[in-house]
Design an enzyme around this catalytic site. Structure first.
Site, PDB file in Angstrom:
ATOM      1  N   ASP A   9       0.847  -1.184   0.000  1.00 38.67           N
ATOM      2  CA  ASP A   9       0.000   0.000   0.000  1.00 38.67           C
ATOM      3  C   ASP A   9       0.884   1.236   0.000  1.00 38.67           C
ATOM      4  O   ASP A   9       1.999   1.218   0.528  1.00 38.67           O
ATOM      5  CB  ASP A   9      -0.926   0.023   1.222  1.00 38.67           C
ATOM      6  CG  ASP A   9      -2.113   0.974   1.059  1.00 38.67           C
ATOM      7  OD1 ASP A   9      -2.399   1.384  -0.094  1.00 38.67           O
ATOM      8  OD2 ASP A   9      -2.749   1.315   2.066  1.00 38.67           O
ATOM      9  N   GLY A  10       0.375   2.280  -0.600  1.00 40.14           N
ATOM     10  CA  GLY A  10       1.021   3.581  -0.588  1.00 40.14           C
ATOM     11  C   GLY A  10       0.045   4.597  -0.046  1.00 40.14           C
ATOM     12  O   GLY A  10      -1.170   4.413  -0.140  1.00 40.14           O
ATOM     13  N   GLU A  47       2.377   3.914  -4.291  1.00 43.18           N
ATOM     14  CA  GLU A  47       1.762   2.620  -4.598  1.00 43.18           C
ATOM     15  C   GLU A  47       2.700   1.764  -5.457  1.00 43.18           C
ATOM     16  O   GLU A  47       2.892   0.579  -5.192  1.00 43.18           O
ATOM     17  CB  GLU A  47       0.431   2.813  -5.331  1.00 43.18           C
ATOM     18  CG  GLU A  47      -0.665   3.461  -4.514  1.00 43.18           C
ATOM     19  CD  GLU A  47      -1.353   2.546  -3.519  1.00 43.18           C
ATOM     20  OE1 GLU A  47      -0.948   1.372  -3.346  1.00 43.18           O
ATOM     21  OE2 GLU A  47      -2.332   3.006  -2.905  1.00 43.18           O
ATOM     22  N   ASP A  69      -4.460  -2.501  -3.220  1.00 46.44           N
ATOM     23  CA  ASP A  69      -5.743  -1.812  -3.359  1.00 46.44           C
ATOM     24  C   ASP A  69      -5.658  -0.687  -4.398  1.00 46.44           C
ATOM     25  O   ASP A  69      -6.577   0.096  -4.554  1.00 46.44           O
ATOM     26  CB  ASP A  69      -6.245  -1.284  -2.010  1.00 46.44           C
ATOM     27  CG  ASP A  69      -5.337  -0.230  -1.398  1.00 46.44           C
ATOM     28  OD1 ASP A  69      -4.382   0.228  -2.051  1.00 46.44           O
ATOM     29  OD2 ASP A  69      -5.590   0.143  -0.235  1.00 46.44           O
ATOM     30  N   HIS A 124      -9.476  -0.451   2.810  1.00 41.99           N
ATOM     31  CA  HIS A 124     -10.262  -0.094   3.994  1.00 41.99           C
ATOM     32  C   HIS A 124     -11.525  -0.941   4.110  1.00 41.99           C
ATOM     33  O   HIS A 124     -12.602  -0.443   4.391  1.00 41.99           O
ATOM     34  CB  HIS A 124     -10.584   1.402   3.988  1.00 41.99           C
ATOM     35  CG  HIS A 124      -9.361   2.239   3.768  1.00 41.99           C
ATOM     36  ND1 HIS A 124      -8.403   2.437   4.737  1.00 41.99           N
ATOM     37  CD2 HIS A 124      -8.919   2.897   2.667  1.00 41.99           C
ATOM     38  CE1 HIS A 124      -7.437   3.196   4.248  1.00 41.99           C
ATOM     39  NE2 HIS A 124      -7.713   3.480   3.003  1.00 41.99           N
ATOM     40  N   ASP A 134      -1.420  -0.210   5.179  1.00 43.86           N
ATOM     41  CA  ASP A 134      -1.861   1.181   5.283  1.00 43.86           C
ATOM     42  C   ASP A 134      -1.299   1.812   6.554  1.00 43.86           C
ATOM     43  O   ASP A 134      -0.792   2.941   6.522  1.00 43.86           O
ATOM     44  CB  ASP A 134      -3.389   1.254   5.267  1.00 43.86           C
ATOM     45  CG  ASP A 134      -3.885   2.685   5.292  1.00 43.86           C
ATOM     46  OD1 ASP A 134      -3.622   3.429   4.325  1.00 43.86           O
ATOM     47  OD2 ASP A 134      -4.531   3.079   6.288  1.00 43.86           O
TER      48      ASP A 134
END
Length: 154
Positions: A9-10, A47, A69, A124, A134
């Site tokens: 994740d970024g 990302e 994501d 999320h 995250d």
């Protein structure tokens, strides 16, 4: 060949703004986490960088299930956009300049080496490992040792 599950994740605080990435790598009961923060960058750069850092951390050629994501990352790879951008001199289908070409160059090289399957996961949405990535990315942004994203041209 070993099979590794990787979550990436970024994140950015402002876009552009302070950014960070988080990575969770799982193999045969072992777990490795990676993260770093940057003073000025974009969410999309973080990302892509998360995927690069994860694949670079592998010590040998691996089969990888990569969970992200980021539609930007997953679609650019699975739909062949990044390969087409490169073949067209880093121009997109609409003839505009592709962004983050420094990172896409690095990622495409790694994808030639490892066997990577990209799997999009909803962000999320209570995916434990995606949520951990995250948190790692956001914690890196809040850390005091932010790096310079030397190739970001804001």
């Amino acid at each position: 060949m070993k099979t590794v599950d990787i979550y990436t994740d970024g994140a950015c605080s402002g876009n552009p703004g302070k950014g960070g990435y988080g990575v969770v790598m799982l193999y045969n009961g072992a777990r490795k986490e990676l993260s770093a923060g940057y003073r000025l960058t974009t969410n999309n750069r973080m990302e892509v960088l998360a995927v690069i850092k994860a694949l670079e951390a592998l010590k040998e050629r691996c089969r990888v299930n990569l969970y992200s994501d980021s539609k930007y990352v997953v679609d650019a790879v699975t739909k062949g956009w990044a390969v087409k951008w490169k073949a067209n001199g880093w121009k997109k289908a609409d003839k505009t300049k592709a962004l983050n070409t420094d990172l896409w160059e690095r990622l495409l090289e790694l994808l030639d080496f490892h066997e990577v399957s990209f799997i999009w996961v909803k962000g999320h949405a209570d995916n434990k490992e995606n949520e951990r990535c995250d948190l790692l990315a956001r914690t890196a942004i809040e850390g005091g040792n932010l790096l310079e994203d030397k190739n970001y041209k804001g």
